[in-house]
Design a protein around this motif. Structure first.
Motif, short mmCIF file in Angstrom:
data_model
loop_
_atom_site.label_atom_id
_atom_site.label_comp_id
_atom_site.label_asym_id
_atom_site.label_seq_id
_atom_site.Cartn_x
_atom_site.Cartn_y
_atom_site.Cartn_z
N CYS A 106 10.19 68.08 -11.76
CA CYS A 106 9.21 67.05 -12.10
C CYS A 106 9.37 65.86 -11.17
O CYS A 106 10.49 65.44 -10.86
CB CYS A 106 9.41 66.59 -13.55
N ARG A 108 2.85 58.63 -14.49
CA ARG A 108 2.59 60.05 -14.70
C ARG A 108 3.49 60.89 -13.81
O ARG A 108 3.70 60.58 -12.64
CB ARG A 108 1.13 60.36 -14.36
N THR A 117 4.32 64.94 -12.46
CA THR A 117 3.83 66.30 -12.31
C THR A 117 5.03 67.24 -12.29
O THR A 117 5.99 67.02 -11.55
CB THR A 117 3.03 66.44 -11.01
N THR A 127 1.83 74.53 -13.81
CA THR A 127 1.84 73.08 -13.65
C THR A 127 1.73 72.39 -15.00
O THR A 127 0.97 72.83 -15.87
CB THR A 127 0.69 72.63 -12.74
N TYR A 145 2.04 68.17 -16.92
CA TYR A 145 2.02 66.73 -16.67
C TYR A 145 2.63 66.01 -17.87
O TYR A 145 2.51 66.46 -19.00
CB TYR A 145 0.58 66.22 -16.46
#
Length: 521
Positions: free
Chosen positions: A465, A475, A477, A488, A490
């Motif tokens: 991450c 944020r 990813t 993927t 978030y």
């Protein structure tokens, strides 16, 4: 407000050392940030209180109280938690900025002594000030009339994301819990998914008078084959954005009890084709297309351009259940330390509060006595928005503030530990949701245990991450490589670690993020 370099320099080394080892011998709860009250002094009148903020193992407290002559004053205390307890010197300052004045740094006065704060759980504890015995403290709770009408009287639905904890207090199953009263019979119900082979189970509930506490029993019979765990009952309590619950489960012939910790992700009634209007209150505010209303992160806030690493002023902001309470820790034109306080309703993402200064309350070591109004100082305006004027988004950790006799300024939620905005701040145990372009979503419990470059990495190195988008620094990813396929996910990680789509179970030190063993009666 002590913004001295000491807040960071005295803790950086120990914080980073602890961050490198993900052992789980840590707190079983995290104290809820916001306003705390001394239990015996709760009489509905102005008095003294505590603005407490615990992030990881770092403790920061602002105390609003009074001098022996009755003048309002404030103290701060910061230190590292030792288990559930912290002892730190009380600090007092003078000479800082007053409403409408130019920039002024404050200077420290002689400390009146040390304060010790111990927590029993995320809502209860004790405080011992210099010259006083230990006294019980508790989280101060408030609800607006609108909140009571909608969520207690009308029983509009509230939604929570949570996790059960196993016998080692590690993530066990992710659960979704809704609570409300269907219009057809106005009977309290809980709907839960994540623990059964069926999508949702329904529970019939009773609510405690004047409290967000519910006791519920399963309305559906136990399956005849007995292969799936059967949740017999749920006891739950809602405190601001936190959910605490206990499940009694029949599993393989044994009756087991599972604690649950979780967070509110929405509430309201009605619906549209997009689903957005159903959740009128997005307590967490990371569902980008449905941002109608949020609960900003309660705790310590700063005027951004006053962050100079020198003593100055600050704010404690507490928003919960349609109400806002704010203390401004600042100075009079004479340089004397003081505090101003205001409260009122909170709608959408902004509010305006009338600030008052008080006098005559209890001093350190002094007799029990309530305060009275000394001065109405003007209005405090808060808006939890960021971005340009043409395209602003809601934020839990950024906003604007207009203090009396001052123009509007940018404010920010204070991060107490180093690395909160980079990969260090992502370490801990999480429920993360992943998907590919062709596969359905998959939610897994993962421990991000080390940092490699700009990435927080799982134990086996398969999940990585990073905060890759500078336009959205909060944020992260995450990528998960399985059998040569990359999924993927978030997450939005902020002070308080709240998110509507993923859940942090433990922080980088191994502390549980929930409220722990709070009373469910």
């Amino acid at each position: 407000m002590n913004k001295a370099m000491g807040i960071r320099s005295t803790v950086v080394a120990s914080v980073l050392a602890l961050a490198s080892s993900m052992g789980w011998a840590a707190r079983s709860f995290t104290p809820q940030a916001g306003t705390w009250a001394i239990t015996e002094e709760l009489d509905g009148k102005p008095g003294r209180g505590l603005a407490i903020d615990v992030q990881g193992n770092t403790f920061f407290m602002q105390v609003f109280g009074y001098e022996t002559n009755g003048d309002a004053t404030f103290y701060t205390a910061t230190g590292q938690m030792d288990g559930d307890t912290v002892t730190a010197p009380l600090m007092q300052y003078q000479g800082g900025r007053s409403f409408g004045s130019d920039a002024r740094d404050a200077v420290a006065l002689e400390s009146p002594g040390k304060v010790t704060v111990s927590f029993a759980n995320g809502l209860q504890g004790t405080v011992q000030f210099p010259g006083e015995p230990g006294r019980a403290i508790q989280r101060f709770e408030m609800r607006s009339d609108d909140y009571v009408a909608r969520y207690w009287s009308a029983g509009e639905t509230r939604s929570f994301l949570g996790t059960t904890l196993d016998s080692n207090a590690l993530a066990h199953r992710q659960v979704h819990i809704n609570i409300g009263k269907p219009a057809q019979d106005l009977q309290w119900r809980v709907w839960m998914r994540g623990f059964h082979g069926v999508p949702w189970n329904t529970f019939i509930c009773t609510k405690a008078a004047d409290q967000d506490i519910f006791r519920c029993t399963n309305s559906e019979p136990q399956p005849a084959d007995g292969n799936e765990p059967y949740v017999q009952s749920i006891a739950l309590r809602i405190v601001n954005v936190d959910l605490v619950a206990e499940l009694v489960v029949l599993e393989q012939g044994a009756v087991l009890t599972y604690p649950v910790m979780g967070t509110a992700i929405g509430g309201g009634s009605g619906s549209t084709i997009t689903g957005c209007a159903f959740w009128l209150d997005l307590y967490i505010g990371d569902q980008i297309n449905c941002n109608l209303s949020i609960t900003p992160s309660s705790g310590t806030w700063l005027v951004e351009d006053e962050w100079t690493f020198k003593p100055g002023r600050g704010m404690a902001i507490d928003v919960q259940n349609g109400m806002a309470l704010a203390q401004v820790f600042n100075y009079l034109p004479s340089g004397r330390p003081t505090f101003h306080m205001g409260s009122g309703s909170f709608q959408k993402a902004q509010t305006q509060l009338a600030l008052n200064r008080y006098q005559g309350g209890r001093a350190l070591g002094g007799p029990l006595q309530s305060a009275e109004l000394a001065e109405a100082a003007g209005d405090l305006s808060l808006a939890f928005l960021y971005g340009g004027t043409s395209s602003r988004a809601l934020s839990r950790v950024r906003g604007t503030v207009a203090l009396p006799n001052e123009p509007q300024k940018q404010m920010v939620r204070m991060a107490l530990e180093p690395g909160a905005a980079d990969a260090q701040g992502l370490l801990g145990q999480w429920w993360l949701k992943f998907s590919t372009l062709i596969a359905p979503q998959d939610t897994v419990a993962v421990t991000l245990s080390r940092v490699e470059g700009l990435e927080a990495v799982s134990d086996d190195g398969a999940i990585r991450c990073t905060r890759a988008d500078p336009a959205v620094p909060r944020r992260a990813t995450c990528t998960w490589i399985r059998d040569g396929v990359t999924s993927t996910g978030y997450l939005f990680q902020e002070p308080g670690n709240r998110s509507g789509t993923v859940l942090q179970v433990r922080d980088r030190h191994g502390n549980l993020m929930g409220l722990g063993a709070v009373p469910l009666e």
